[in-house]
Design a protein around this motif. Sequence first.
Motif, PDB file in Angstrom:
ATOM      1  N   ARG A  82      13.076   9.436  -5.519  1.00  0.00           N
ATOM      2  CA  ARG A  82      12.188   8.833  -4.532  1.00  0.00           C
ATOM      3  C   ARG A  82      11.684   7.459  -4.982  1.00  0.00           C
ATOM      4  O   ARG A  82      11.473   6.576  -4.158  1.00  0.00           O
ATOM      5  CB  ARG A  82      11.004   9.765  -4.264  1.00  0.00           C
ATOM      6  CG  ARG A  82      10.050   9.228  -3.220  1.00  0.00           C
ATOM      7  CD  ARG A  82       9.068  10.281  -2.758  1.00  0.00           C
ATOM      8  NE  ARG A  82       8.161   9.723  -1.782  1.00  0.00           N
ATOM      9  CZ  ARG A  82       8.448   9.531  -0.500  1.00  0.00           C
ATOM     10  NH1 ARG A  82       9.652   9.846  -0.052  1.00  0.00           N
ATOM     11  NH2 ARG A  82       7.572   9.021   0.329  1.00  0.00           N
ATOM     12  N   THR A  83      11.501   7.280  -6.280  1.00  0.00           N
ATOM     13  CA  THR A  83      11.029   5.985  -6.771  1.00  0.00           C
ATOM     14  C   THR A  83      11.980   4.868  -6.363  1.00  0.00           C
ATOM     15  O   THR A  83      11.576   3.843  -5.819  1.00  0.00           O
ATOM     16  CB  THR A  83      10.885   6.003  -8.306  1.00  0.00           C
ATOM     17  OG1 THR A  83       9.934   7.005  -8.679  1.00  0.00           O
ATOM     18  CG2 THR A  83      10.422   4.643  -8.816  1.00  0.00           C
ATOM     19  N   ILE A 130       5.180   2.325 -14.968  1.00  0.00           N
ATOM     20  CA  ILE A 130       4.545   2.631 -13.678  1.00  0.00           C
ATOM     21  C   ILE A 130       3.169   2.001 -13.609  1.00  0.00           C
ATOM     22  O   ILE A 130       2.787   1.403 -12.593  1.00  0.00           O
ATOM     23  CB  ILE A 130       4.452   4.160 -13.466  1.00  0.00           C
ATOM     24  CG1 ILE A 130       5.851   4.738 -13.214  1.00  0.00           C
ATOM     25  CG2 ILE A 130       3.530   4.478 -12.279  1.00  0.00           C
ATOM     26  CD1 ILE A 130       5.863   6.244 -13.027  1.00  0.00           C
ATOM     27  N   GLU A 131       2.394   2.104 -14.694  1.00  0.00           N
ATOM     28  CA  GLU A 131       1.058   1.517 -14.721  1.00  0.00           C
ATOM     29  C   GLU A 131       1.126  -0.004 -14.579  1.00  0.00           C
ATOM     30  O   GLU A 131       0.308  -0.615 -13.876  1.00  0.00           O
ATOM     31  CB  GLU A 131       0.349   1.889 -16.023  1.00  0.00           C
ATOM     32  CG  GLU A 131      -0.041   3.358 -16.108  1.00  0.00           C
ATOM     33  CD  GLU A 131      -0.694   3.715 -17.437  1.00  0.00           C
ATOM     34  OE1 GLU A 131      -0.742   2.827 -18.323  1.00  0.00           O
ATOM     35  OE2 GLU A 131      -1.169   4.857 -17.585  1.00  0.00           O
ATOM     36  N   SER A 132       2.111  -0.625 -15.219  1.00  0.00           N
ATOM     37  CA  SER A 132       2.277  -2.072 -15.109  1.00  0.00           C
ATOM     38  C   SER A 132       2.599  -2.474 -13.672  1.00  0.00           C
ATOM     39  O   SER A 132       2.039  -3.446 -13.136  1.00  0.00           O
ATOM     40  CB  SER A 132       3.397  -2.538 -16.043  1.00  0.00           C
ATOM     41  OG  SER A 132       3.648  -3.920 -15.871  1.00  0.00           O
ATOM     42  N   ALA A 133       3.498  -1.718 -13.045  1.00  0.00           N
ATOM     43  CA  ALA A 133       3.856  -2.013 -11.652  1.00  0.00           C
ATOM     44  C   ALA A 133       2.647  -1.863 -10.733  1.00  0.00           C
ATOM     45  O   ALA A 133       2.430  -2.688  -9.829  1.00  0.00           O
ATOM     46  CB  ALA A 133       4.988  -1.091 -11.196  1.00  0.00           C
ATOM     47  N   GLU A 140      -1.495  -4.235  -7.315  1.00  0.00           N
ATOM     48  CA  GLU A 140      -2.912  -4.388  -6.975  1.00  0.00           C
ATOM     49  C   GLU A 140      -3.317  -5.860  -6.964  1.00  0.00           C
ATOM     50  O   GLU A 140      -4.056  -6.309  -6.071  1.00  0.00           O
ATOM     51  CB  GLU A 140      -3.779  -3.619  -7.979  1.00  0.00           C
ATOM     52  CG  GLU A 140      -3.716  -2.105  -7.814  1.00  0.00           C
ATOM     53  CD  GLU A 140      -4.409  -1.367  -8.950  1.00  0.00           C
ATOM     54  OE1 GLU A 140      -5.055  -2.045  -9.787  1.00  0.00           O
ATOM     55  OE2 GLU A 140      -4.319  -0.129  -8.999  1.00  0.00           O
ATOM     56  N   ALA A 141      -2.829  -6.620  -7.944  1.00  0.00           N
ATOM     57  CA  ALA A 141      -3.145  -8.052  -8.004  1.00  0.00           C
ATOM     58  C   ALA A 141      -2.581  -8.782  -6.784  1.00  0.00           C
ATOM     59  O   ALA A 141      -3.256  -9.635  -6.177  1.00  0.00           O
ATOM     60  CB  ALA A 141      -2.580  -8.652  -9.289  1.00  0.00           C
ATOM     61  N   LYS A 148       0.834  -1.212   0.000  1.00  0.00           N
ATOM     62  CA  LYS A 148       0.000   0.000   0.000  1.00  0.00           C
ATOM     63  C   LYS A 148       0.864   1.256   0.000  1.00  0.00           C
ATOM     64  O   LYS A 148       0.582   2.229  -0.699  1.00  0.00           O
ATOM     65  CB  LYS A 148      -0.927  -0.003   1.216  1.00  0.00           C
ATOM     66  CG  LYS A 148      -2.081  -0.987   1.115  1.00  0.00           C
ATOM     67  CD  LYS A 148      -2.976  -0.895   2.336  1.00  0.00           C
ATOM     68  CE  LYS A 148      -4.170  -1.833   2.204  1.00  0.00           C
ATOM     69  NZ  LYS A 148      -5.051  -1.781   3.398  1.00  0.00           N
ATOM     70  N   GLY A 149       1.920   1.239   0.808  1.00  0.00           N
ATOM     71  CA  GLY A 149       2.817   2.392   0.848  1.00  0.00           C
ATOM     72  C   GLY A 149       3.509   2.619  -0.476  1.00  0.00           C
ATOM     73  O   GLY A 149       3.651   3.758  -0.936  1.00  0.00           O
ATOM     74  N   LEU A 150       3.936   1.538  -1.125  1.00  0.00           N
ATOM     75  CA  LEU A 150       4.602   1.658  -2.420  1.00  0.00           C
ATOM     76  C   LEU A 150       3.638   2.131  -3.499  1.00  0.00           C
ATOM     77  O   LEU A 150       3.995   2.955  -4.347  1.00  0.00           O
ATOM     78  CB  LEU A 150       5.201   0.305  -2.806  1.00  0.00           C
ATOM     79  CG  LEU A 150       6.107   0.268  -4.044  1.00  0.00           C
ATOM     80  CD1 LEU A 150       7.228   1.286  -3.940  1.00  0.00           C
ATOM     81  CD2 LEU A 150       6.668  -1.135  -4.235  1.00  0.00           C
ATOM     82  N   GLN A 151       2.406   1.653  -3.449  1.00  0.00           N
ATOM     83  CA  GLN A 151       1.392   2.109  -4.408  1.00  0.00           C
ATOM     84  C   GLN A 151       1.152   3.606  -4.270  1.00  0.00           C
ATOM     85  O   GLN A 151       1.068   4.328  -5.262  1.00  0.00           O
ATOM     86  CB  GLN A 151       0.079   1.353  -4.185  1.00  0.00           C
ATOM     87  CG  GLN A 151       0.085  -0.075  -4.671  1.00  0.00           C
ATOM     88  CD  GLN A 151      -1.199  -0.792  -4.306  1.00  0.00           C
ATOM     89  OE1 GLN A 151      -1.673  -0.725  -3.173  1.00  0.00           O
ATOM     90  NE2 GLN A 151      -1.777  -1.500  -5.269  1.00  0.00           N
ATOM     91  N   SER A 152       1.038   4.059  -3.030  1.00  0.00           N
ATOM     92  CA  SER A 152       0.813   5.474  -2.779  1.00  0.00           C
ATOM     93  C   SER A 152       1.963   6.317  -3.304  1.00  0.00           C
ATOM     94  O   SER A 152       1.763   7.383  -3.894  1.00  0.00           O
ATOM     95  CB  SER A 152       0.624   5.704  -1.276  1.00  0.00           C
ATOM     96  OG  SER A 152       0.479   7.074  -0.982  1.00  0.00           O
ATOM     97  N   SER A 153       3.188   5.820  -3.100  1.00  0.00           N
ATOM     98  CA  SER A 153       4.362   6.545  -3.561  1.00  0.00           C
ATOM     99  C   SER A 153       4.415   6.614  -5.083  1.00  0.00           C
ATOM    100  O   SER A 153       4.714   7.666  -5.659  1.00  0.00           O
ATOM    101  CB  SER A 153       5.623   5.865  -3.027  1.00  0.00           C
ATOM    102  OG  SER A 153       6.777   6.446  -3.578  1.00  0.00           O
TER     103      SER A 153
END
Length: 308
Positions: A133-134, A264-267, A272-273, A118-123
């Motif tokens: 930062r990435t 980024i979208e792929s990651a 999410e999966a 969740k933290g990585l998704q938010s970032s």
Amino acid sequence: MAAFNPKSKNHYRVRSVSLPTRSHPSTIRIEQAVNKLKTWETSSSSFSKADKICLSLSGLKELHEGIEELLALPLTQQALSQHQQDHMVNELVEESVRYVDVCSNARDTVMQMKEGIKGLQSSLRRSKLRELRTETDVASFMCSRKILQKEISRSLAKLKHVDNKMVPLHLSNSEDDQLSIVLRALTEASLLNISTFSSLLLFLSVPVMKLKPTRWTLVSNFIYKGVLACEGERNNLNELEDVDIALGNLLIDDSGKDDGTERIESAQKKLEALETILESLENGLELLFRHLIRTRVSLLNILSAGTS
């Protein structure tokens, strides 16, 4: 991390819970749960590894519900009380606490991994690919995975210890019908606990990707599985490995070729999966944990009542 595969111990493995024709409903329920779990375990269906583990956790919950009903029977309580000094009975009681610990630790591991995702998704939602930062956030996620792997190793060691201590089941039905049924059911539950928990822990303990990979290192890391990760052939990977590849692609320097939006979208999709899978695992572990506690409490209450 060295793989742990429960040994096939033919000297104590019970093919099925051999029950009398006129069985109590709880014993029929146990037999059905055991057979269902063994079918899933050996199935070559299209289910993913994660789906099979979720099904097994659900099946274990059903199995322990049946065991709880069996332990609540006066005939069962009488049989266990009369044989509480039996080595097999004592071993099964001792094992029960280890399964509680392993289940609790696995649940905590899944929860912590889910929070990291969740933290990585938010970032990633706030970041641009070429921002420092990435890389920092991906590094933090990978570091947390390495820490969790140490706990996973300890849980696998506990399972291996139980697996090595499993004792032969020599009790015949003619000696004590009810005690035989209970011990066979508890032995089957132990074997299936070991199998399911080890599968879950191995699923969560895939090697953590090294930072700043090249295209070649991504390929070489997974070539032994017969896939070329950089070309998108991921059929043999579990969802954690899929996330690692997507995150690795974020860190590869492809400056000038694209702005990284697609990567980024792929990651994000892979994360999410994985989050959805971890949510299912957490729910399954939480329900199973409650039943493991109840099974242990029931065993301890029966044996303590027998000494009073």
